[in-house]
Design a protein around this motif. Sequence first.
Motif, PDB file in Angstrom:
ATOM      1  N   SER A   1     -93.390  -3.960  -4.965  1.00  9.30           N
ATOM      2  CA  SER A   1     -93.109  -5.336  -5.946  1.00  9.30           C
ATOM      3  C   SER A   1     -93.929  -6.193  -5.336  1.00  9.30           C
ATOM      4  O   SER A   1     -94.004  -6.472  -4.035  1.00  9.30           O
ATOM      5  CB  SER A   1     -91.964  -5.618  -5.979  1.00  9.30           C
ATOM      6  OG  SER A   1     -91.525  -5.149  -5.245  1.00  9.30           O
TER       7      SER A   1
ATOM      8  N   THR B   1     -97.035  -7.065  -0.428  1.00 12.65           N
ATOM      9  CA  THR B   1     -95.704  -6.585  -1.933  1.00 12.65           C
ATOM     10  C   THR B   1     -95.056  -5.659  -1.124  1.00 12.65           C
ATOM     11  O   THR B   1     -95.622  -5.060   0.589  1.00 12.65           O
ATOM     12  CB  THR B   1     -97.018  -5.637  -2.084  1.00 12.65           C
ATOM     13  OG1 THR B   1     -97.863  -4.827  -1.761  1.00 12.65           O
ATOM     14  CG2 THR B   1     -98.002  -6.998  -3.196  1.00 12.65           C
TER      15      THR B   1
ATOM     16  N   GLU C   1     -90.805  -0.319  -3.330  1.00  8.15           N
ATOM     17  CA  GLU C   1     -89.524   0.278  -3.800  1.00  8.15           C
ATOM     18  C   GLU C   1     -88.596   1.113  -3.732  1.00  8.15           C
ATOM     19  O   GLU C   1     -89.123   1.677  -3.461  1.00  8.15           O
ATOM     20  CB  GLU C   1     -89.287  -0.193  -5.343  1.00  8.15           C
ATOM     21  CG  GLU C   1     -90.290  -1.298  -5.761  1.00  8.15           C
ATOM     22  CD  GLU C   1     -89.717  -2.438  -6.954  1.00  8.15           C
ATOM     23  OE1 GLU C   1     -89.792  -3.039  -7.407  1.00  8.15           O
ATOM     24  OE2 GLU C   1     -90.675  -1.136  -7.779  1.00  8.15           O
TER      25      GLU C   1
ATOM     26  N   ARG D   1     -95.430  -5.504 -10.501  1.00  7.70           N
ATOM     27  CA  ARG D   1     -95.263  -4.954  -9.438  1.00  7.70           C
ATOM     28  C   ARG D   1     -96.627  -3.824  -9.533  1.00  7.70           C
ATOM     29  O   ARG D   1     -97.278  -3.126 -10.827  1.00  7.70           O
ATOM     30  CB  ARG D   1     -94.401  -4.025 -10.002  1.00  7.70           C
ATOM     31  CG  ARG D   1     -94.088  -3.271 -10.935  1.00  7.70           C
ATOM     32  CD  ARG D   1     -92.800  -2.653 -10.125  1.00  7.70           C
ATOM     33  NE  ARG D   1     -91.984  -1.275 -11.410  1.00  7.70           N
ATOM     34  CZ  ARG D   1     -90.392  -0.784 -11.525  1.00  7.70           C
ATOM     35  NH1 ARG D   1     -89.556  -1.060 -10.461  1.00  7.70           N
ATOM     36  NH2 ARG D   1     -90.756   0.094 -12.981  1.00  7.70           N
TER      37      ARG D   1
ATOM     38  N   ALA E   1     -92.234 -10.382 -12.952  1.00 12.85           N
ATOM     39  CA  ALA E   1     -92.310  -9.196 -12.612  1.00 12.85           C
ATOM     40  C   ALA E   1     -93.041  -9.031 -12.589  1.00 12.85           C
ATOM     41  O   ALA E   1     -93.716  -8.234 -13.653  1.00 12.85           O
ATOM     42  CB  ALA E   1     -90.557  -8.205 -13.201  1.00 12.85           C
TER      43      ALA E   1
END
Length: 410
Positions: free
Chosen positions: A364, A344, A347, A303, A301
């Motif tokens: 993210s 990107t 979120e 972000r 992950a």
Amino acid sequence: MLFVSRSRPAKLLTLALLFLLSPGVGATAQTGDEGLVDPPPLIISEFRLSGPGGDLDEFIEIYNNSNAALTVNAPDGSSGFALVASDGLARFLIPNGTVIPARGHFLGVNSVGYSLASYAAGNGATAAGDAAYTEDIPENAGLALFATSDPANFDYGWRLDAAGSDEEADPLYREGAGYPSLFFSRLESSFTRRLCSAPMTCTGFPRDTNDNAADFIFVDTMHHSAGAGARLGAPGPEGLSSPIRRAGSGLSASLLDPLVDAHTSPNFFRDRAFTGDYNAAFGTVSFRRAFTNNTGASITALRFRVADITTAVQPYEIGDLRPRSSGAVTVTLSDGSTANVQGTSREEPPAQDGRGGGFNTSLSVGTINLASPLAPGESVNLQLVAGVEQTGDFRLCVTVETLPATGSEV
């Protein structure tokens, strides 16, 4: 963290980019607690006491303000650490045995009204909360975190941290004079700690000077003036499963095209075309970098979180940027070759289409996940895109959060 600035000397637009992902030094943990020989370094890092869902749309985020994992163990033999409102009633406990990762979070939510349970929290998880409570905490009331769950010990000797407004009469539940109180609520908002002590001096870690007014900023998605300062931004509750930013190195960034400087396309791309939507009256600006995984572990992950930005109602000749989602593009490098650049995604919730992103907005990288991790030694080309609502000098600082947690510097 990622610093970007733009200046316009003698009316000519020039760009000065400085990308830093520095380890920095976190704020010191509160140490004025006479009852604890070695107070655990936990602080209240973000909260709200109402939201668009009503008075019960609340959350309180706790942060491990250290570079070591912390296992909760109440020194008095009680059941854990208590988050207590200024009415003296505990709202939730962090039970003994809970392990809060280094620089990680623990999230308590009001399960009756909390509306941000779908906010991303890494690897398919969401910010549904690690603990729950049901009783309202009045707007502008104070909060305190104690290293005990025994109400007899809810005093300065056991207090780890406090956050309260200037309307809170009991200093046990605030630090300093308190943050500016709100005169209306039910906004898509939060109070969140500053990640920068001054422009271009971000550590990327929450500020803790034991003064709530200096340490917290109020952000909301529509840039309201509600008493605590109008600042465009978004709440971003984080818990035990959320991506983490740590000190040190591991994830490195470099120019997408190393043969030209950071001011020049394709590393920096200024598109002046009107996009036909809100929050980009003067087009967009794109920042492009290559990120390389030097951690030795697969990153599942990734972000970015906006720590500082010039946005929303800036003076003349100061740029107004609004972070936004972007798609993948193919760009031509200076040597004639091409490179694929991944976008990107902003979120949400909370929805940020009305005014665009701002402080505390997170974006993210959807192409990096459990099924498609960034393996050790691999690189990914990424872009961050912002709408331009007003041209001029601008400032942008973005921190990097990952799973597993890793340091980031450039």
